[in-house]
Design a protein around this motif. Structure first.
Motif, PDB file in Angstrom:
ATOM      1  N   ILE A  72      -6.965  -6.437  -9.729  1.00 14.54           N
ATOM      2  CA  ILE A  72      -5.992  -6.170  -8.668  1.00 14.54           C
ATOM      3  C   ILE A  72      -4.812  -7.115  -8.839  1.00 14.54           C
ATOM      4  N   GLU A  73      -3.592  -6.575  -8.726  1.00 12.14           N
ATOM      5  CA  GLU A  73      -2.381  -7.389  -8.747  1.00 12.14           C
ATOM      6  C   GLU A  73      -1.693  -7.232  -7.396  1.00 12.14           C
ATOM      7  N   GLN A  74      -1.729  -8.300  -6.596  1.00 11.29           N
ATOM      8  CA  GLN A  74      -1.098  -8.288  -5.282  1.00 11.29           C
ATOM      9  C   GLN A  74       0.324  -8.807  -5.420  1.00 11.29           C
ATOM     10  N   LEU A  75       1.316  -7.932  -5.209  1.00  8.32           N
ATOM     11  CA  LEU A  75       2.710  -8.297  -5.403  1.00  8.32           C
ATOM     12  C   LEU A  75       3.470  -8.432  -4.091  1.00  8.32           C
ATOM     13  N   GLY A  76       2.745  -8.421  -2.980  1.00 14.32           N
ATOM     14  CA  GLY A  76       3.377  -8.580  -1.670  1.00 14.32           C
ATOM     15  C   GLY A  76       3.784  -7.255  -1.073  1.00 14.32           C
ATOM     16  N   ASP A  77       4.789  -6.601  -1.661  1.00 15.10           N
ATOM     17  CA  ASP A  77       5.252  -5.319  -1.126  1.00 15.10           C
ATOM     18  C   ASP A  77       4.496  -4.145  -1.712  1.00 15.10           C
ATOM     19  N   GLU A  78       3.674  -4.405  -2.740  1.00 16.09           N
ATOM     20  CA  GLU A  78       2.872  -3.352  -3.342  1.00 16.09           C
ATOM     21  C   GLU A  78       1.620  -3.942  -3.967  1.00 16.09           C
ATOM     22  N   THR A  79       0.639  -3.077  -4.183  1.00 19.04           N
ATOM     23  CA  THR A  79      -0.635  -3.485  -4.770  1.00 19.04           C
ATOM     24  C   THR A  79      -0.914  -2.605  -5.981  1.00 19.04           C
ATOM     25  N   ILE A  80      -1.206  -3.236  -7.110  1.00 22.93           N
ATOM     26  CA  ILE A  80      -1.524  -2.492  -8.329  1.00 22.93           C
ATOM     27  C   ILE A  80      -3.017  -2.613  -8.596  1.00 22.93           C
TER      28      ILE A  80
ATOM     29  N   GLN B  81       0.274  -3.895   1.266  1.00 25.80           N
ATOM     30  CA  GLN B  81      -0.850  -4.781   0.948  1.00 25.80           C
ATOM     31  C   GLN B  81      -2.165  -4.098   1.303  1.00 25.80           C
ATOM     32  N   HIS B  82      -3.125  -4.171   0.393  1.00 26.90           N
ATOM     33  CA  HIS B  82      -4.429  -3.537   0.599  1.00 26.90           C
ATOM     34  C   HIS B  82      -5.522  -4.564   0.320  1.00 26.90           C
ATOM     35  N   LEU B  83      -6.401  -4.741   1.290  1.00 27.39           N
ATOM     36  CA  LEU B  83      -7.463  -5.742   1.167  1.00 27.39           C
ATOM     37  C   LEU B  83      -8.643  -5.143   0.408  1.00 27.39           C
ATOM     38  N   LEU B  84      -8.507  -5.105  -0.896  1.00 25.40           N
ATOM     39  CA  LEU B  84      -9.542  -4.577  -1.776  1.00 25.40           C
ATOM     40  C   LEU B  84     -10.023  -5.687  -2.694  1.00 25.40           C
ATOM     41  N   ASN B  85     -11.177  -5.482  -3.308  1.00 25.76           N
ATOM     42  CA  ASN B  85     -11.766  -6.496  -4.177  1.00 25.76           C
ATOM     43  C   ASN B  85     -12.157  -5.895  -5.508  1.00 25.76           C
ATOM     44  N   VAL B  86     -12.119  -6.724  -6.545  1.00 28.37           N
ATOM     45  CA  VAL B  86     -12.640  -6.304  -7.839  1.00 28.37           C
ATOM     46  C   VAL B  86     -14.106  -5.922  -7.675  1.00 28.37           C
ATOM     47  N   GLY B  87     -14.476  -4.794  -8.235  1.00 33.13           N
ATOM     48  CA  GLY B  87     -15.840  -4.297  -8.106  1.00 33.13           C
ATOM     49  C   GLY B  87     -15.992  -3.220  -7.054  1.00 33.13           C
ATOM     50  N   ASP B  88     -14.979  -3.091  -6.165  1.00 33.79           N
ATOM     51  CA  ASP B  88     -15.033  -2.029  -5.152  1.00 33.79           C
ATOM     52  C   ASP B  88     -14.927  -0.664  -5.824  1.00 33.79           C
ATOM     53  N   GLN B  89     -15.652   0.314  -5.267  1.00 32.00           N
ATOM     54  CA  GLN B  89     -15.512   1.703  -5.688  1.00 32.00           C
ATOM     55  C   GLN B  89     -14.456   2.350  -4.801  1.00 32.00           C
ATOM     56  N   ILE B  90     -13.465   2.993  -5.402  1.00 34.35           N
ATOM     57  CA  ILE B  90     -12.357   3.542  -4.626  1.00 34.35           C
ATOM     58  C   ILE B  90     -12.156   5.009  -4.958  1.00 34.35           C
TER      59      ILE B  90
END
Length: 367
Positions: free
Chosen positions: A303-311, A328-337
């Motif tokens: 996950i790359e949190q860039l403030g105004d967007e999330t990659i 901004q999206h509160l996601l974690n590495v390992g999450d299934q999306i």
């Protein structure tokens, strides 16, 4: 008029393999024209041929309608800004800016006027008596620009002039160069491997790969209607996702059916003769969806949190894909999306030729 026309230019250094192959371009007067492509694609060689620093073996170069293919660099009356600035270390900023002008039998008043104009435009007033070693990278680059301005040449060639600068200074210099070009009504041919520079500076862009022009067009034309998979993958940050999918009935899907997308009637009609294809999806054309509405489900690997967007970066059947989400999206590495691909934003390319498949008759110029 200060136009540049290239006709059927080819170049080889060993007499066998072409560095450039059959290059034809029309660069308009007062246009900011960008040559972009990966390292080794031939863009700097092409610029040096326009400047007269590389010999023309096949084809012709016209400046303002005159064939200059066999002219020396001096005869072509072009200014050039190099990647390494090409400043004389033993000369002051003033002397570097005015170098070459005294050979034109100019009066001291004329020299002073040209120096004043160039220095004001590049904000170098306080550095005229310094040597290049006393300047920062950005200041040296401004000296090189000031020299081009002082020459009053209507055509200026720039070979990756910002590649040695840090990100913040590159951004400032991009704006400065573009503003100078507009103010001075110069024709600029600008070489870069940085597609962000190309998109933000160019009136038009030529994308090169392996010495061949892939596409010429305005920045948004290249972004919205790439004519092949190379342009599709090269233009855009983050890069376009290129998926190898198969059409079955009214759907396209990956081999393992992890990705399944329904097609509308226009898409089905245009893809009637195609089964295997490459499908392009821009990262911004994914959205989070419920499991029932999604096209694919994947595990997030970064996950790359860039403030105004999330990659989001994830793997699908061995291929790494990127999704760019607003905010901004509160996601974690390992999450299934669960993600949904916007059906009307898909790009289709022939699985064999890699060329764009036009959907709905929306043809794009390939000049």
């Amino acid at each position: 008029m200060y136009s540049i026309e290239l006709k059927n230019l080819s170049k080889s250094f060993d007499g066998q393999e072409n560095i450039l192959s059959d290059i034809s371009l029309n660069i308009l007067s007062e246009e900011f024209f960008v040559l972009v492509g990966p390292s080794g694609c031939g863009k700097s060689t092409l610029l040096r041929m326009i400047a007269g620093l590389e010999q023309v073996e096949q084809g012709s170069i016209y400046l303002q309608g005159e064939d200059v293919s066999q002219f020396s660099p001096q005869q072509r009356k072009i200014s050039m800004v190099f990647q390494n600035y090409a400043l004389f270390p033993h000369m002051t900023v003033r002397e570097n800016i005015l170098f070459g002008l005294d050979n034109k039998s100019m009066s001291s008043n004329q020299l002073d006027e040209r120096l004043k104009t160039a220095v004001e435009m590049t904000n170098l007033d306080n550095y005229l008596d310094r040597k290049p070693k006393q300047l920062s990278g950005g200041q040296r680059q401004r000296v090189a620009l000031a020299r081009a301005i002082a020459s009053r040449r209507a055509i200026c060639l720039m070979d990756e002039p910002l590649s040695n600068l840090d990100a913040e200074l590159r951004e400032k210099m991009r704006t400065q160069i573009k503003n100078l070009q507009r103010e001075l009504k110069m024709t600029i041919v600008y070489v870069t491997h940085d597609q962000t520079e190309a998109m933000t500076m160019g009136d038009r862009i030529a994308v090169l790969n392996k010495g061949i022009i892939q596409q010429v067009g305005k920045p948004l034309e290249l972004y919205n209607n790439p004519q092949n998979t190379f342009v599709a993958g090269f233009i855009g940050t983050p890069r376009m996702n290129l998926l190898h999918l198969t059409k079955i009935n009214n759907q396209i899907m990956s081999d393992g059916k992890t990705i399944v997308v329904d097609l509308d009637n226009k898409q089905l009609e245009s893809l009637e003769k195609h089964r295997k294809m490459t499908v392009g999806v821009r990262p911004e054309h994914f959205e989070i969806a419920s499991k029932e509405d999604s096209n694919l489900s994947a595990e997030i690997i970064n996950i790359e949190q860039l403030g105004d967007e999330t990659i989001l970066i994830f793997n699908v059947e061995g291929q790494q894909l990127l999704a760019k989400l607003d905010g901004q999206h509160l996601l974690n590495v390992g999450d299934q999306i669960n993600l949904k691909i916007k059906q009307n934003e898909l790009h289709f390319f022939d699985g064999l030729t890699d060329k764009r498949i036009v959907v709905g008759g929306n043809e794009v110029n390939e000049d």
